[in-house]
Design an enzyme around this catalytic site. Sequence first.
Site, PDB file in Angstrom:
ATOM      1  N   GLY A 197       8.703  -7.188   0.320  1.00 31.22           N
ATOM      2  CA  GLY A 197       7.954  -5.951   0.419  1.00 31.22           C
ATOM      3  C   GLY A 197       8.848  -4.736   0.508  1.00 31.22           C
ATOM      4  CE1 TYR A 220      -7.038  -3.625   6.280  1.00 32.47           C
ATOM      5  CE2 TYR A 220      -5.389  -5.132   5.411  1.00 32.47           C
ATOM      6  CZ  TYR A 220      -5.724  -3.911   5.982  1.00 32.47           C
ATOM      7  OH  TYR A 220      -4.753  -2.974   6.249  1.00 32.47           O
ATOM      8  CG  HIS A 265      -5.695  -8.555   1.048  1.00 36.00           C
ATOM      9  ND1 HIS A 265      -5.119  -9.335   2.020  1.00 36.00           N
ATOM     10  CD2 HIS A 265      -5.268  -7.270   1.293  1.00 36.00           C
ATOM     11  CE1 HIS A 265      -4.392  -8.572   2.828  1.00 36.00           C
ATOM     12  NE2 HIS A 265      -4.469  -7.315   2.403  1.00 36.00           N
ATOM     13  CD  GLN A 315      -3.438  -7.936  -1.685  1.00 35.92           C
ATOM     14  OE1 GLN A 315      -3.399  -6.772  -1.287  1.00 35.92           O
ATOM     15  NE2 GLN A 315      -2.798  -8.911  -1.066  1.00 35.92           N
ATOM     16  NE  ARG A 353       0.241 -11.090   1.387  1.00 43.31           N
ATOM     17  CZ  ARG A 353       0.803  -9.997   1.880  1.00 43.31           C
ATOM     18  NH1 ARG A 353       0.050  -8.977   2.279  1.00 43.31           N
ATOM     19  NH2 ARG A 353       2.113  -9.879   1.975  1.00 43.31           N
ATOM     20  CG  ASN A 374      -2.048  -8.440   6.008  1.00 43.37           C
ATOM     21  OD1 ASN A 374      -1.968  -8.609   4.802  1.00 43.37           O
ATOM     22  ND2 ASN A 374      -1.067  -8.786   6.835  1.00 43.37           N
ATOM     23  CB  THR A 385      -0.933  -0.011   1.217  1.00 41.74           C
ATOM     24  OG1 THR A 385      -1.863  -1.091   1.064  1.00 41.74           O
ATOM     25  CG2 THR A 385      -1.693   1.298   1.340  1.00 41.74           C
ATOM     26  CG  ASN A 407      -5.757  -3.898  10.616  1.00 39.02           C
ATOM     27  OD1 ASN A 407      -5.573  -2.753  11.021  1.00 39.02           O
ATOM     28  ND2 ASN A 407      -5.586  -4.239   9.350  1.00 39.02           N
TER      29      ASN A 407
END
Length: 357
Positions: free
Chosen positions: A315, A178, A173, A98, A225, A176, A26, A233
């Site tokens: 990354g 979400y 995705h 993604q 992923r 993480n 991001t 989070n």
Amino acid sequence: MINTLFTPLQVGAYTLPNRIIMAPLTRMRAPQATPTDLMATYYRQRASAGLIITEATAISPQAIGYPNIPGIFTEEHVAAWQKITSAVHAENGTVFLQLWHVGRISHPDFHGGELPVAPSAIAPQGQAVTFNGMQAFVTPRALALEELPSIVNQYRYAAQLAKAAGFDGVEIHSANGYLLDQFLRDGSNQRTDSYGGSFENRYRLLQEVTQAVVDVWGADKVGLRLSPSGTFNDMSDSDPTALFTYVVEQLNSFNLAYLHLVDALESDIRHGAKVVDLAVLRAAYQGCLLVCGGYDQARGHQAIADGLADAVAYGELYIANPDLVGRFKQNAPLNKPDASTYYGGDEHGYTDYPFLT
């Protein structure tokens, strides 16, 4: 022969020239959710990666939870992304988009005052990044059972637009913290209907989304992923090893292009993560496995040589080293990333990192 980061690899429909993958990153440089020409330069610079996985991209207005993240839900987005895919393809690169829905990791500021959505009305700890600065997360609205087909349709439509934009494939995705990850884990999913409780029920939405995306693209052009040990989070689960072993075993039936696992990070361990052993998931998954999570070149080579992974996604190293493949091959020094330019801004800290001379 022992495989290394430089050994070609068959990933679904594609033969990649190396196993050095650009992880999704991001960068918040897409005003009004629309990709820019500067982004085309950024991705073109990194096209020597075996595969580029783009930054997470919102599948709908409801999916947005950060300023200036790109979208894939309008024809304008398609036209803008076409410039990027063309730029990567001009350098003989391969690029997957993604697909992202943030769920509760959002704020009413992004939704005209409406609450973000989630599996359950449980507020995450922490703060949302908004156009008005950092603001405390709110308690989200639990999605009604009759709304879930529309979530699946958002993914399906975004997958169709990604195809129109010229991508080589897509990554779902589900990591993480979400939306899809929120449905998987019992720390964020306390539903009592057919989408909560058992592993089978918590996996149901991911299964339906994956099927919808596969229907658009074909399984050999779809990756997925997961972050089994992730605490980012405010995520948790009572038994992540059992949960993610189940999920990975179920995903075998799709015969996806790849599964992308975020390994346990130091920050996860500091936040009390129940670490899921990568070897357990490697044993459970029958297809191509990508891993990421603070790997350097030596550790990447070792993971592949040991059979723990088929490819490694990088990354932060890709932020500062557009020619990472060449630098690895020559054991050349690496540029240091400037963390102050990670999110938002212009070309500084984005497209101006030097290449090897």
